[in-house]
Design an enzyme around this catalytic site. Structure first.
Site, PDB file in Angstrom:
ATOM      1  N   ASP A 106      -0.752  26.676 -17.457  1.00  0.00           N
ATOM      2  CA  ASP A 106      -0.288  25.592 -16.578  1.00  0.00           C
ATOM      3  C   ASP A 106      -1.129  25.555 -15.309  1.00  0.00           C
ATOM      4  O   ASP A 106      -1.728  26.562 -14.926  1.00  0.00           O
ATOM      5  CB  ASP A 106       1.181  25.813 -16.182  1.00  0.00           C
TER       6      ASP A 106
HETATM    7  N1  URA Z   1       3.970  30.052 -20.287  1.00  0.00           N
HETATM    8  C1  URA Z   1       4.169  29.181 -19.290  1.00  0.00           C
HETATM    9  O1  URA Z   1       5.288  28.792 -19.004  1.00  0.00           O
HETATM   10  N2  URA Z   1       3.096  28.736 -18.609  1.00  0.00           N
HETATM   11  C2  URA Z   1       1.833  29.152 -18.857  1.00  0.00           C
HETATM   12  O2  URA Z   1       0.889  28.729 -18.179  1.00  0.00           O
HETATM   13  C3  URA Z   1       1.641  30.068 -19.901  1.00  0.00           C
HETATM   14  C4  URA Z   1       2.732  30.497 -20.601  1.00  0.00           C
END
Ligand code: URA
Length: 263
Positions: A106
């Site tokens: 993310d």
């Molecule tokens: N899980 C999440 O919620 N975000 C990420 O970036 C990776 C795994």
């Protein structure tokens, strides 16, 4: 110095098909080396000097590259984006347009991201059936239920009904205060902009899949919120802690070989 590589490996790396498809194509006389039809795909070639044709078209040699990036917050795990800087923009140097990130983190997640032009390896690492472990370090606000470790170990159901596979949760001893945005239990990029100092628990979570916002949604299902998230490892590949956020380095031969072994 010339490098020698098996013809089938070379053609797989250059995205002309799987090893068995290449073998079939060779049997049908679709592959030539230096002007001669070549049916023995196990023979070695030097990609810098031997000319390989596939269906009459030259196969240009493009060396495979592998980089480990410590992704900083604020950049997107994509090759192009109209709004944000991408992880590829962080790489300096000329010919970067064939590289792509293996999977996504993310925008507000930090940590290990593999960047490569090896489509075959990326495919194997991301294939749901391969269950490549990913370990995350997180700071979580809210009170974790006493049986969180067991809940995650059993495999849980997220609020939208998605089932996730068993995961390993390790809860750190200490609670630390973190300046964080508060206000909603939505994933962080949508959170309200109220900043407060809130107590957080440090945890390590190892998951075997890569569902959308998976770690955040797993903690949300326990009525908690991930305030900070960093990926520490993916399969055999560990984040090099000497890399500051935004820094990257090439993988070592040993790291590449270990990754290639995820069959
Ligand atoms: N899980 C999440 O919620 N975000 C990420 O970036 C990776 C795994």
């Amino acid at each position: 110095m010339g490098k020698s590589i098996r013809l089938d490996k070379f053609l797989v790396e250059m995205d002309r098909g799987s090893r068995s498809q290449i073998k079939e194509a060779a049997k049908k006389g679709r592959i030539q080396v230096n002007g001669q039809v070549e049916k023995k795909t196990e023979r070695k070639i030097d990609p810098d000097t031997d000319q390989v044709l596939f269906d009459g078209m030259p196969v240009a040699y493009r060396a495979l590259e592998y980089y480990m990036l410590n992704k900083p917050q604020g950049v997107v795990s994509a090759t192009e984006d109209n709004l944000h800087k991408t992880v590829i923009d962080l790489l300096t140097g000329e010919k970067r347009n064939d590289l792509f990130p293996v999977g996504r983190l993310d925008i507000d997640t930090e940590g290990l991201l593999l960047l490569t032009n090896d489509g075959d390896l990326a495919h194997r690492l991301l294939a749901p059936k391969k269950h490549v472990d990913k370990q995350y370090y997180a700071k979580v606000s809210g009170s974790l239920p006493d049986n969180s470790v067991e809940i995650m170990a059993e495999g849980m159901t997220l609020s939208d009904g998605t089932e996730v596979k068993p995961a390993i949760l390790e809860i750190g001893g200490c609670t630390e205060l973190l300046r964080a945005k508060t206000g909603t239990s939505e994933p962080q990029e949508n959170a309200g902009d109220l900043e407060q100092t809130i107590p957080c628990t440090e945890v390590l979570l190892t998951i075997h899949e890569g569902k959308f916002h998976q770690v955040k949604r797993m903690f949300e299902a326990l009525d908690c919120r991930v305030e900070y998230l960093k990926r520490l490892s993916m399969g055999s590949l560990q984040l090099d802690e000497t890399l500051a956020p935004g820094e990257y380095r090439s993988l070592t031969e040993e790291e590449i070989t270990r990754l290639q072994q995820h069959k």
